[in-house]
Design an enzyme around this catalytic site. Structure first.
Site, PDB file in Angstrom:
ATOM      1  N   LYS A  78       8.512  12.247  -9.148  1.00 48.15           N
ATOM      2  CA  LYS A  78       8.338  11.169 -10.138  1.00 48.15           C
ATOM      3  C   LYS A  78       6.986  11.343 -10.816  1.00 48.15           C
ATOM      4  O   LYS A  78       5.939  11.051 -10.245  1.00 48.15           O
ATOM      5  CB  LYS A  78       8.427   9.784  -9.509  1.00 48.15           C
ATOM      6  CG  LYS A  78       8.735   8.760 -10.600  1.00 48.15           C
ATOM      7  CD  LYS A  78       8.193   7.383 -10.383  1.00 48.15           C
ATOM      8  CE  LYS A  78       6.741   7.193 -10.544  1.00 48.15           C
ATOM      9  NZ  LYS A  78       6.240   7.247 -11.937  1.00 48.15           N
ATOM     10  N   GLU A 112      -3.269  11.333  -1.228  1.00 47.41           N
ATOM     11  CA  GLU A 112      -4.524  11.836  -1.797  1.00 47.41           C
ATOM     12  C   GLU A 112      -4.969  10.774  -2.798  1.00 47.41           C
ATOM     13  O   GLU A 112      -4.326  10.577  -3.825  1.00 47.41           O
ATOM     14  CB  GLU A 112      -4.285  13.206  -2.444  1.00 47.41           C
ATOM     15  CG  GLU A 112      -5.560  14.005  -2.614  1.00 47.41           C
ATOM     16  CD  GLU A 112      -6.142  13.858  -3.990  1.00 47.41           C
ATOM     17  OE1 GLU A 112      -6.976  12.934  -4.175  1.00 47.41           O
ATOM     18  OE2 GLU A 112      -5.772  14.633  -4.870  1.00 47.41           O
ATOM     19  N   CYS A 126     -10.129  12.700  -9.378  1.00 50.47           N
ATOM     20  CA  CYS A 126     -10.322  11.912  -8.153  1.00 50.47           C
ATOM     21  C   CYS A 126     -11.612  12.306  -7.438  1.00 50.47           C
ATOM     22  O   CYS A 126     -12.227  11.475  -6.781  1.00 50.47           O
ATOM     23  CB  CYS A 126      -9.113  11.991  -7.248  1.00 50.47           C
ATOM     24  SG  CYS A 126      -8.528  13.659  -7.038  1.00 50.47           S
ATOM     25  N   GLU A 185     -14.272   3.016  -7.908  1.00 51.74           N
ATOM     26  CA  GLU A 185     -13.870   4.166  -8.722  1.00 51.74           C
ATOM     27  C   GLU A 185     -13.610   3.701 -10.158  1.00 51.74           C
ATOM     28  O   GLU A 185     -12.795   2.814 -10.394  1.00 51.74           O
ATOM     29  CB  GLU A 185     -12.604   4.795  -8.138  1.00 51.74           C
ATOM     30  CG  GLU A 185     -12.195   6.042  -8.884  1.00 51.74           C
ATOM     31  CD  GLU A 185     -11.011   6.752  -8.241  1.00 51.74           C
ATOM     32  OE1 GLU A 185     -10.025   6.065  -7.898  1.00 51.74           O
ATOM     33  OE2 GLU A 185     -11.071   7.978  -8.105  1.00 51.74           O
TER      34      GLU A 185
HETATM   35  P1  ADP Z   1      -3.482   5.159 -11.668  1.00 54.55           P
HETATM   36  O1  ADP Z   1      -4.149   3.886 -11.245  1.00 54.55           O
HETATM   37  O2  ADP Z   1      -4.370   6.325 -11.710  1.00 54.55           O
HETATM   38  O3  ADP Z   1      -2.547   5.017 -12.834  1.00 54.55           O
HETATM   39  P2  ADP Z   1      -1.443   4.844  -9.756  1.00 54.55           P
HETATM   40  O4  ADP Z   1      -1.771   4.943  -8.326  1.00 54.55           O
HETATM   41  O5  ADP Z   1      -1.165   3.510 -10.337  1.00 54.55           O
HETATM   42  O6  ADP Z   1      -2.593   5.591 -10.486  1.00 54.55           O
HETATM   43  O7  ADP Z   1      -0.220   5.773 -10.140  1.00 54.55           O
HETATM   44  C1  ADP Z   1       0.015   7.041  -9.598  1.00 54.55           C
HETATM   45  C2  ADP Z   1       1.512   7.252  -9.489  1.00 54.55           C
HETATM   46  O8  ADP Z   1       2.052   6.264  -8.616  1.00 54.55           O
HETATM   47  C3  ADP Z   1       2.284   7.105 -10.803  1.00 54.55           C
HETATM   48  O9  ADP Z   1       3.348   8.046 -10.829  1.00 54.55           O
HETATM   49  C4  ADP Z   1       2.817   5.685 -10.720  1.00 54.55           C
HETATM   50  O10 ADP Z   1       3.983   5.466 -11.474  1.00 54.55           O
HETATM   51  C5  ADP Z   1       3.133   5.580  -9.236  1.00 54.55           C
HETATM   52  N1  ADP Z   1       3.166   4.211  -8.713  1.00 54.55           N
HETATM   53  C6  ADP Z   1       2.488   3.119  -9.153  1.00 54.55           C
HETATM   54  N2  ADP Z   1       2.793   2.036  -8.400  1.00 54.55           N
HETATM   55  C7  ADP Z   1       3.676   2.450  -7.461  1.00 54.55           C
HETATM   56  C8  ADP Z   1       4.361   1.816  -6.367  1.00 54.55           C
HETATM   57  N3  ADP Z   1       4.198   0.526  -6.099  1.00 54.55           N
HETATM   58  N4  ADP Z   1       5.179   2.569  -5.611  1.00 54.55           N
HETATM   59  C9  ADP Z   1       5.344   3.895  -5.853  1.00 54.55           C
HETATM   60  N5  ADP Z   1       4.741   4.539  -6.857  1.00 54.55           N
HETATM   61  C10 ADP Z   1       3.913   3.846  -7.654  1.00 54.55           C
END
Ligand code: ADP
Length: 502
Positions: A200, A275, A309, A406
């Protein structure tokens, strides 16, 4: 640069891919629309134009993809494939990525905002190297034979050995800062070990994964071995982490979401590696060349616009060199050319999204409120595109939010220190522990400092150096598990012990 200008400079492959406008996702070897027909807009962060639409995948699509991955895992075509053939396929995929390097770099630039030149030299080159490195492991997965004693069967004779077996269906959830490369970090070990994958990509940057999907089919992977579901975190990511058919989750992203994923994983006893975020210190000792240290510190924070990161977002300089190094870093920041990632003169592109730009500007304001001096930058650049000026904040207190949290943008906080024990304690004084760099030529001081730093990687006289052979991952709230290196394989393998009475 608008779409018409862009079309004049991109490669024919990129033009064809971007020209499609409407994309599908990959499930069971087929390109399909999402079950609801809903789509997500993909925005070029430099121009704010919508450049594509991708399916807004949901729980139903995830279920189809996981079931396809389960079938593929059990299929003769994949489960009986010889290791040498898995190696050959991964090498073929690496060749295809290499052959399409320019197009992938351009797609990454249009989608994420980063420089296409940098994307080609770093993201794509590392992806190619990493696939080749991991391909070699397909034929080197080994258990061990064990001479056993079994004290409670004194006259028994046994043969015991271990087998390493692929863990099964892997959910690979990736962020938007290195969309292709981080996907590769998960696909490489999964495909080398014989797992199947549901990938995904981040909702902001799905295009390079979809392009990669085409190369995966071209390489000859059996249907369902790699499935790619586009969609946002809540509708597609969360159902993927909860799906009982997933055996292992490999996630890269924020610590906040990582914690949710870790909790979801435990419910099904799904294996998980995370990570996560960082607030990595750059520690400059007063024996080194201040100009070199400043150039290194600037690179550590401004590479990929600070959306890294392990970005060196806290600069600690020994007091007698502090003013000089901070002034030099600020000069470098002030001279950086901001622009479209496809423009060869660009040194820093836009941030990935309006949301990210606003978040970073909010942090800069917060820094000001908590007493920081804005040495340079400190605001959005221009009115079109999500650009933020490279920013240096001084007079920052160790416990200020900008020094603890961060920011994930081109914002450096600079602080002086006096002695090594003090800087080690302050370097460790955040919830994170992903990376750190030490700038010094005094070997004994460097060696005394390295064991004191609680971080997954310590760089000396460099920062953010990565190689397929060197493990990468976090201490503390930067996550657990390691990517790259031999260590990465363990996360994709189970150990089966075999005991035979003979
Ligand atoms: P950022 O804050 O850098 O956008 P995220 O941690 O929100 O990073 O997103 C990283 C990945 O995790 C993306 O592919 C996002 O769609 C996915 N993501 C965000 N929320 C969830 C969740 N609750 N469960 C699974 N995947 C998620």
């Amino acid at each position: 640069m608008n779409l018409a200008d862009i079309n004049k400079i991109i490669s024919p492959t990129t033009a064809e891919f971007i020209g499609r406008r409407s994309h599908k996702m990959l499930i069971d070897g087929q390109w399909v629309a999402g079950s609801t027909g809903a789509t997500l807009d993909v925005v070029n962060p430099a121009s704010e134009e919508i450049i594509a639409k991708v399916p807004a995948g949901d729980a139903h699509d995830i279920d189809r993809a996981v079931k396809a991955a389960q079938r593929a895992f059990e299929s003769v075509a994949w489960s009986k494939m010889r290791p040498a053939e898995r190696q050959r396929l991964l090498l073929k995929l690496a060749d295809l990525v290499e052959a399409n390097a320019q197009a992938i770099a351009e797609i990454e630039s249009l989608d994420n905002g980063k420089s296409a030149q940098v994307a080609r030299a770093v993201d794509v080159a590392l992806t190619v190297d990493f696939f080749r490195y991991m391909a070699g492991y397909a034929t080197k997965i080994e258990g061990s034979t064990v001479d056993v004693s079994v004290p409670f069967v004194p006259n028994g004779e046994f043969v015991a050995y271990t087998r390493r077996e692929p863990v099964g269906v892997v959910a690979a959830i990736v962020p938007w800062n290195f969309p292709l490369l981080v996907a590769a970090w998960k696909l490489g070990p999964a495909l080398a070990t014989g797992c199947t994958v549901v990938l995904k990509p981040a909702e902001q940057t799905p295009l390079s994964a979809l392009f990669l999907g085409e190369l995966i089919l071209e390489a000859g992977y059996p249907a369902g071995v790699v499935n790619i579901v586009t969609g946002d975190g809540e509708s597609a990511g969360a159902p993927l982490t909860r799906h009982p058919g997933v055996n292992k989750i490999s996630f890269t992203g924020s610590t906040e979401v990582g914690k949710l994923i870790g909790k979801a994983a435990i419910d099904n006893m799904t294996r998980v590696t995370l990570e996560l975020g960082g607030k990595s210190p750059v520690i400059v000792l007063d024996d080194c060349d201040p100009a070199l240290a400043a150039a290194g510190a600037a690179q550590a924070i401004f590479f990929n616009h600070g959306q890294v990161c392990c970005a060196g977002s806290r600069l600690y300089v020994q007091r007698k060199m502090y003013d000089r190094v901070v002034a030099d870093v600020a000069d470098i920041a002030a001279s950086m050319a901001l622009g479209h990632g496809l423009d060869a003169a660009t040194q820093m592109g836009p941030l990935v999204s309006r949301e990210q730009m606003e978040r970073v500007c909010h942090y800069i304001d917060l820094g000001r409120t908590q007493g920081a001096e804005v040495v340079t930058g400190g605001a959005r650049a221009g009115e079109r595109g999500f650009f933020v000026k490279p920013t240096v904040l001084a007079q920052v207190q160790q416990d200020a939010r900008v020094a603890q949290e961060e920011i994930f943008g081109p914002v450096l906080v600079a602080m002086p220190y006096d002695d090594l024990d003090e800087v080690a304690a302050r370097a460790n004084d955040t919830p994170y522990g992903l990376g750190a760099s030490i700038w010094s030529n005094n070997l004994s001081k460097v060696h005394r400092l390295i064991p004191k730093i609680k971080a997954g990687t310590v760089w000396v006289n460099c920062h953010s150096m990565l190689d397929p052979a060197v493990p990468f991952g976090g201490y503390k709230q930067s996550g657990f598990g390691r990517e790259m290196g031999r260590a990465a394989l363990d996360a994709y393998l189970e150990t089966k012990s075999v005991f035979m009475s003979v």
